[in-house]
Design an enzyme around this catalytic site. Structure first.
Site, mmCIF file in Angstrom:
data_model
loop_
_atom_site.group_PDB
_atom_site.id
_atom_site.type_symbol
_atom_site.label_atom_id
_atom_site.label_comp_id
_atom_site.label_asym_id
_atom_site.label_seq_id
_atom_site.Cartn_x
_atom_site.Cartn_y
_atom_site.Cartn_z
ATOM 1 N N MET A 88 -0.100 -4.167 -14.500
ATOM 2 C CA MET A 88 -1.508 -4.548 -14.559
ATOM 3 C C MET A 88 -2.366 -3.388 -15.059
ATOM 4 S SD MET A 88 -3.861 -5.758 -11.308
ATOM 5 C CE MET A 88 -3.728 -4.170 -10.489
ATOM 6 N N ASP A 144 2.999 3.893 -1.331
ATOM 7 C CA ASP A 144 2.250 3.028 -2.243
ATOM 8 C C ASP A 144 0.961 2.544 -1.585
ATOM 9 O OD1 ASP A 144 1.494 1.129 -4.206
ATOM 10 O OD2 ASP A 144 3.595 0.777 -4.698
ATOM 11 N N SER A 180 5.766 -2.436 -12.061
ATOM 12 C CA SER A 180 4.828 -3.186 -11.231
ATOM 13 C C SER A 180 4.945 -4.689 -11.546
ATOM 14 C CB SER A 180 3.406 -2.655 -11.441
ATOM 15 O OG SER A 180 2.544 -3.116 -10.428
ATOM 16 N N GLN A 181 3.843 -5.378 -11.889
ATOM 17 C CA GLN A 181 3.941 -6.819 -12.093
ATOM 18 C C GLN A 181 4.858 -7.189 -13.258
ATOM 19 O OE1 GLN A 181 -0.104 -8.194 -12.766
ATOM 20 N NE2 GLN A 181 0.014 -7.858 -14.964
ATOM 21 N N HIS A 238 2.168 4.535 -6.048
ATOM 22 C CA HIS A 238 2.641 3.505 -6.982
ATOM 23 C C HIS A 238 2.974 4.087 -8.359
ATOM 24 C CE1 HIS A 238 3.252 -0.640 -8.073
ATOM 25 N NE2 HIS A 238 2.378 -0.580 -9.054
#
Length: 302
Positions: free
Chosen positions: A36, A228, A110-111, A284
Site C-alpha cells: 500500500m 510492527d 505487505s498487501q 513493518h
C-alpha cells in the site's frame, strides 16, 4: 524406454557433469508485488530490491508489478480500484510473459503478499515455485496503521465505526483495504460480504481448486515483523488472528478453523515442512540488505 534405475543413473551422471564443469542451472525468474502506498519502481523501495536481486543472482529476470501507466498511478491503484479485477489483469499479464512460462518465485510486500497468494490460487499457470510473504496480512486486518497500545481506546472506537461501511458493496468494489478488513465482532458479515479475503481463505465454501493450487508450492515463507505498528494484529502475517467476537486474544494458524478444518490445504503444507515462519525484530518491512540476501535470496531464490 528408460527403466527407473537407468533414469537415476542418468540423473547422477548429469549432476556430476555439472559439478565438474561448473555448469549451473539458471535461477527461476522473480515476480515482486509492492504494498500500500508504494510502487513497482521507487528507488528507495522495490526498485532497490529489484537491483539487489539482480546483483546477487546473475542473469535473473525480475518483474516488478505495476498497475497503471506510471508510478503515480501505480500508487493510486494500491488504494483505489477493484482488487479482483486488478488480480485478473496481472494473471493475464503473467501468463503472456514467455520468460515466466517455466515457473517463477514470487515475493509479496505487505498487501502485495495476499494479492500474490490469490494469483497462486486462481491462476496456477505459470506456476509459482516459492512464495515469500513479507508482512502480508493473510487473515486480514482489524486496526488502523500505528494503532499501538497508547491509542488503544481511540483505535477500538474507530474500528467499530468502520464496520458500518467496510462491507458495503460500493466500498468493497472501490477501496482496496476494505477487501481485507476482517472484523472479529462481525464474523458472519465478513464472510458473506468480503469480496476478496473471505474468498481466497475459503471462508464461505471450500473451493477445491484453491487448495490444490496452493499445495503445489515448494515452499511458503511467512515473514513477521515483531514490532510492527502498521499491521493489526501482527499475527496475521503468520496466518494468525483474533479469536471470534473480541480483539484481544489471538489464535495461531494451528489453532484456527482455517487450519483445523483444512480450508486451504495449509495443514498439508505445514506437516510436510513447506511453511517457514521467519521473524524480524523491526517495524513493518524493515530489514537489512544482508538479511534479505542471506535469508531470502540465497535460501529461496537461487
Amino acid at each position: 524406454m528408460f527403466t527407473m534405475k537407468k533414469r537415476v543413473l542418468l540423473l547422477l551422471f548429469l549432476v556430476s557433469v555439472c559439478q565438474f564443469t561448473g555448469i549451473q542451472a539458471k535461477s527461476p525468474p522473480v515476480v515482486l508485488w509492492h504494498g500500500m502506498g508504494d510502487s513497482c519502481c521507487f528507488s528507495f523501495s522495490l526498485g532497490a530490491v529489484k537491483k539487489l536481486i539482480e546483483a546477487t543472482i546473475p542473469d535473473v529476470y525480475v518483474y516488478s508489478i505495476r498497475l497503471g501507466n506510471n508510478e503515480v498511478e501505480d500508487v493510486e491503484h494500491s488504494y483505489f480500484g477493484n482488487v479482483n479485477e486488478q488480480i485478473e489483469e496481472i494473471c493475464q499479464r503473467l501468463a503472456k510473459d514467455e520468460r515466466l512460462k517455466n515457473g517463477y518465485n514470487a515475493i509479496g510486500f505487505s498487501q502485495g503478499a495476499q494479492f500474490l497468494r490469490a494469483i497462486i490460487q486462481r491462476c496456477p499457470d505459470p506456476r509459482i515455485i516459492n512464495f515469500i510473504s513479507l508482512g502480508g496480512q493473510h487473515q486480514g486486518v482489524f486496526g488502523l496503521p500505528n494503532c499501538g497500545t497508547t491509542k488503544r481506546n481511540i483505535c477500538n472506537y474507530v474500528n467499530r465505526m468502520i464496520k458500518y461501511g467496510a462491507y458495503l458493496s460500493l466500498i468493497q468494489e472501490r477501496f482496496i483495504q476494505a477487501t481485507y478488513w476482517h472484523d472479529p465482532y462481525q464474523e458472519q458479515e465478513y464472510k458473506t460480504k468480503s469480496t476478496f479475503m473471505a474468498d481466497i481463505n475459503n471462508e464461505r465454501y471450500i473451493n477445491q481448486t484453491y487448495k490444490e493450487n496452493l499445495q503445489k508450492l515448494n515452499s511458503m515463507v511467512l515473514v513477521k515483523f515483531m514490532n510492527d505498528t502498521i499491521v493489526w494484529p501482527r499475527e496475521t502475517e503468520w496466518f494468525g488472528f483474533y479469536k471470534p467476537r473480541q480483539s484481544v486474544q489471538i489464535e495461531t494458524l494451528i489453532e484456527s478453523d482455517l487450519y483445523r478444518k483444512d480450508r486451504l490445504g495449509l495443514k498439508e503444507l505445514y506437516e510436510s515442512g513447506r511453511i517457514h515462519f521467519l521473524a524480524l525484530p523491526g517495524n513493518h518491512l524493515q530489514f537489512t540488505q544482508n538479511w534479505f540476501v542471506n535469508n531470502i535470496i540465497k535460501t529461496y531464490l537461487m
